[in-house]
Design an enzyme around this catalytic site. Structure first.
Site, short mmCIF file in Angstrom:
data_model
loop_
_atom_site.label_atom_id
_atom_site.label_comp_id
_atom_site.label_asym_id
_atom_site.label_seq_id
_atom_site.Cartn_x
_atom_site.Cartn_y
_atom_site.Cartn_z
N ALA A 111 42.23 -14.31 17.95
CA ALA A 111 41.69 -12.97 18.16
C ALA A 111 40.60 -12.91 19.22
CB ALA A 111 41.15 -12.34 16.87
N GLY A 112 40.76 -11.96 20.11
CA GLY A 112 39.73 -11.64 21.08
C GLY A 112 39.80 -12.41 22.39
N GLY A 165 42.13 -7.73 19.46
CA GLY A 165 42.54 -6.82 20.52
C GLY A 165 41.44 -6.41 21.48
N LYS A 187 50.04 -16.70 8.00
CA LYS A 187 48.69 -16.44 8.49
C LYS A 187 48.09 -15.42 7.54
CE LYS A 187 46.27 -13.84 12.04
NZ LYS A 187 46.31 -13.25 13.38
N ASN A 203 47.56 -12.88 21.58
CA ASN A 203 48.58 -11.83 21.52
C ASN A 203 48.29 -10.72 22.52
OD1 ASN A 203 50.47 -9.86 20.90
ND2 ASN A 203 50.15 -9.92 18.74
N THR A 204 47.27 -9.90 22.21
CA THR A 204 47.03 -8.69 23.01
C THR A 204 46.92 -8.98 24.51
OG1 THR A 204 45.92 -7.66 21.15
CG2 THR A 204 45.45 -6.74 23.32
#
Lengths: 67, 258
Positions: free
Chosen positions: B184-185, B158, B97, B206-207
């Protein structure tokens, strides 16, 4: 002997002569470490044969969590 | 319904990619990867800290998962290439990535440096997944260079703010021939579902999972949402209109015909 390890100047003990000895001396588990010696990646089996010289630039990295 | 994502020479049945950052521990991270059913997980590379525990995160990644190394920490193409080479030497394969970030406040990707890294790493035989701001001409060039997918951000890393870039991502899906994977997000399962309904081929989370009160159950919820969204897309959900369209017959009933 002065070298740079992970961007920081370090003085190596007299008895540390090779990359293999450096990793052992730092108390690192060699599994899944990757070493770059003066911008060249050194495969694990070559560590014992790479002699460290003064002012060498050594990067030692490993895997961590990331997104 | 048989539905596989063919990407980077692999055939995946899960369209949820899960990142390994910010987990409270390696054991819970492993439980999350298993519960989510994911087949692709991201891992980063860092300078060793001799004082930290010598646990190897890769020991906690289930065998069914393909590891994708992210180049986080890279500020330009050259550093991203260097990180990718180090990762490959570490034995994690060739999925990368590409994440090149020069902005510290919003962590937005540098599309131009990312494009350069795509070009260089494809030539070196890597399977590359560039994290990018959803820009059509850059995405086209990444596709032309041989990227396996493009990974536009939904909102800043995040931030858990959802798909703020929706309209631009929709254009990428419409115009780009390689898979679009929102990364992301994504803060809630419904955000992931929204991406999949639009026609994204996968999402990376992820987050939102890692910092949830119960990461394992959150991972399950994301997995369900991704499946639901994909099924809705594949089944051809219909578009919206401004005014009502009756769903029951409108013939007169219980009153006089006028």
């Amino acid at each position: 002997m002065m070298v740079k390890i992970n961007g920081r100047p370090e003085t190596l003990p007299q008895k540390v002569l090779t990359l293999e000895e450096l990793v052992a001396g730092m108390g690192l588990n060699p599994e899944r470490l990757v070493i770059e010696h003066n911008l060249e990646i050194v495969p694990r089996e070559a560590w014992p044969g790479i002699r460290i010289q003064g002012n060498d630039n050594i990067e030692i990295v490993s895997f961590v969590g990331g997104g | 319904m048989e539905d596989f994502l063919e990407i980077g020479g692999k055939k995946l049945s899960s369209r949820l990619f899960v990142g390994t950052g910010k987990f409270p521990g390696n054991a819970v991270m492993r439980d999350v990867l298993l519960a989510s059913g994911t087949e692709v997980t991201t891992v980063a590379l860092r300078r060793v800290d001799p004082d930290s525990a010598a646990e190897n995160i890769l020991d906690y990644v289930p065998h069914a998962c393909t590891v994708m190394i992210n180049t986080s920490g890279a500020r330009n193409a050259e550093e991203a290439v260097r990180i990718a080479r180090l990762a490959r030497a570490g034995g994690t394969g060739s999925w990368i990535k590409i994440e090149v970030i020069a902005d510290t406040r919003y962590l937005l990707p540098d599309n131009l440096e990312t494009l350069k890294a795509v070009e260089a790493l494809v030539k070196e035989g890597f399977t590359v997944f560039p994290y990018m701001s959803p820009d059509l001409s850059v995405a086209r060039r990444m596709a032309d260079c041989g990227a396996a997918a493009v990974m536009p951000l939904g909102s800043p890393i995040g931030s858990n703010r959802g798909v703020k870039t929706k309209e631009l991502v929709r254009i990428l899906i419409d115009e780009i021939k390689i898979p679009v994977i929102v990364d992301a997000g994504l803060g809630k399962p419904s955000d992931a579902c929204e991406c999949m309904e639009m026609g994204c081929e996968a999402v990376l989370v992820n987050t939102a999972i890692a910092i949830a009160e119960n990461p394992v159950e959150t991972a399950r919820a994301f997995a369900m949402a991704v499946r639901a969204g994909r099924l809705a897309y594949a089944s051809g959900i219909s578009g919206s209109v401004e005014t009502a369209r009756a769903s029951s017959p409108l013939t007169g009933f219980l009153r006089d015909n006028g």
